[in-house]
Design a protein around this motif. Sequence first.
Motif, short mmCIF file in Angstrom:
data_model
loop_
_atom_site.label_atom_id
_atom_site.label_comp_id
_atom_site.label_asym_id
_atom_site.label_seq_id
_atom_site.Cartn_x
_atom_site.Cartn_y
_atom_site.Cartn_z
N GLY A 56 -4.17 -14.72 -6.43
CA GLY A 56 -4.16 -13.28 -6.62
C GLY A 56 -4.20 -12.54 -5.30
O GLY A 56 -4.11 -13.16 -4.23
N ALA A 57 -4.34 -11.24 -5.38
CA ALA A 57 -4.21 -10.38 -4.21
C ALA A 57 -5.48 -9.57 -3.96
O ALA A 57 -6.18 -9.17 -4.90
CB ALA A 57 -3.02 -9.43 -4.38
N ALA A 58 -5.76 -9.33 -2.69
CA ALA A 58 -6.87 -8.48 -2.26
C ALA A 58 -6.73 -8.25 -0.76
O ALA A 58 -5.90 -8.89 -0.10
CB ALA A 58 -8.22 -9.14 -2.57
N ASP A 59 -7.54 -7.35 -0.23
CA ASP A 59 -7.67 -7.22 1.23
C ASP A 59 -8.77 -8.19 1.64
O ASP A 59 -9.94 -7.84 1.73
CB ASP A 59 -8.02 -5.78 1.59
CG ASP A 59 -8.26 -5.60 3.09
OD1 ASP A 59 -8.01 -6.56 3.86
OD2 ASP A 59 -8.73 -4.52 3.49
N ARG A 116 1.09 -12.07 3.73
CA ARG A 116 1.16 -10.60 3.74
C ARG A 116 2.63 -10.20 3.86
O ARG A 116 3.41 -10.89 4.52
CB ARG A 116 0.37 -10.06 4.93
CG ARG A 116 0.29 -8.55 5.03
CD ARG A 116 -0.52 -8.16 6.26
NE ARG A 116 -1.89 -8.65 6.21
CZ ARG A 116 -2.72 -8.68 7.24
NH1 ARG A 116 -2.31 -8.27 8.44
NH2 ARG A 116 -3.95 -9.11 7.10
N ARG A 117 3.00 -9.08 3.22
CA ARG A 117 4.38 -8.65 3.33
C ARG A 117 4.69 -8.17 4.74
O ARG A 117 3.96 -7.38 5.32
CB ARG A 117 4.68 -7.54 2.32
CG ARG A 117 6.17 -7.17 2.35
CD ARG A 117 6.59 -6.25 1.26
NE ARG A 117 8.06 -6.18 1.21
CZ ARG A 117 8.73 -5.47 0.35
NH1 ARG A 117 8.11 -4.75 -0.57
NH2 ARG A 117 10.06 -5.47 0.37
N GLY A 134 -7.55 -3.53 5.76
CA GLY A 134 -6.80 -2.50 5.05
C GLY A 134 -5.48 -2.95 4.47
O GLY A 134 -4.88 -2.24 3.66
N ALA A 135 -4.98 -4.12 4.88
CA ALA A 135 -3.72 -4.65 4.35
C ALA A 135 -4.01 -5.61 3.19
O ALA A 135 -5.07 -6.25 3.14
CB ALA A 135 -2.94 -5.36 5.45
N ILE A 136 -3.05 -5.73 2.27
CA ILE A 136 -3.21 -6.60 1.12
C ILE A 136 -2.59 -7.96 1.42
O ILE A 136 -1.47 -8.07 1.92
CB ILE A 136 -2.54 -5.98 -0.12
CG1 ILE A 136 -3.18 -4.64 -0.46
CG2 ILE A 136 -2.63 -6.94 -1.32
CD1 ILE A 136 -4.65 -4.72 -0.82
N GLU A 137 -3.34 -9.02 1.09
CA GLU A 137 -2.84 -10.38 1.18
C GLU A 137 -2.76 -11.00 -0.22
O GLU A 137 -3.52 -10.62 -1.10
CB GLU A 137 -3.73 -11.26 2.06
CG GLU A 137 -3.79 -10.86 3.51
CD GLU A 137 -4.83 -9.80 3.81
OE1 GLU A 137 -4.60 -9.00 4.74
OE2 GLU A 137 -5.85 -9.76 3.09
N ASN A 171 0.81 -1.23 0.00
CA ASN A 171 0.00 0.00 0.00
C ASN A 171 0.84 1.27 0.00
O ASN A 171 0.47 2.28 0.61
CB ASN A 171 -0.95 0.01 1.20
CG ASN A 171 -2.18 -0.86 0.99
OD1 ASN A 171 -2.70 -0.95 -0.12
ND2 ASN A 171 -2.63 -1.52 2.04
N ASP A 172 1.97 1.24 -0.72
CA ASP A 172 2.81 2.44 -0.80
C ASP A 172 2.61 3.19 -2.12
O ASP A 172 3.31 4.14 -2.41
CB ASP A 172 4.28 2.09 -0.61
CG ASP A 172 4.85 1.25 -1.74
OD1 ASP A 172 4.07 0.78 -2.61
OD2 ASP A 172 6.08 1.03 -1.76
#
Length: 259
Positions: A151-154, A179-180, A159-162, A98-99
């Motif tokens: 794939g990726a989503a919250d 998650r990173r 609020g964080a992406i997994e 999320n940057d």
Amino acid sequence: MVKIAMKGAGIAVLTTFAMTVNVSGQEASLPQPTGAEFANITDRYPHNIMGGLHAHTDLIVDLQACLGCDALPDRLAIRLPDNLVFEDFAPRLVDMDNDGRNEIVVVESDQQKGARLALWEVIMDQGKAKLVRGAATEFIGTRFRWLAPIGAADFDGDGAIEFAYVEKPHLDRILRLVRRDGSRLRQVAKVNGVTNHAIGQEDVQSRIEICKDGPQIIALEPGGRRMLAIRFDLRSAEVTDIGEAPARHQIGDGQYCDP
């Protein structure tokens, strides 16, 4: 905790395995990856799990121009060492932290340790753009053991992406969310008994649906005969049987979000 629910039969959802982030309005003073592809087919890791699709040694990333970046190349490329290959369908552009800048998510396989999920990113090093591996999961640990990305989503709404993938889709069939966390891709949830690939398939049989009340994963039960919808919250996963697959290890093109 996993809760199992039943639902009436329906049409499944077509496979997807890529997620691209809209780069408009993002930070213009740093190089932005806008596309990626694999190159240089290799047979040095003869797993051949993806049918006629081959492993690759190279990752090539397209860059968007940035303010104050002198002599920024249009593309960056890296080549893996002899013990590694990209054993994957295609790279995915995802903003994992999320940057406002994309990272590149790929599957790498080691000659002895099998597959891992890895995140590559573009950094500036002494005024030059550089492609580096920024984070990764642990290797599965055994040669010719693989993972199939979703794939990726919250997924849990915090609020964080997994990023979701199925580890050993032909054996253990474990859906994992990672998650990173600095240089690690750290597991935050898992569900047993999920698959999205059969040996020799040239795509994955899973996708993410973005519903009004949050994202859900569409995949298959271990035998590949019935379809599953999987949702997460901060404490648990809910797995719903959504009906018979149109063919074994195949999903169709329906939509399963509740109205």
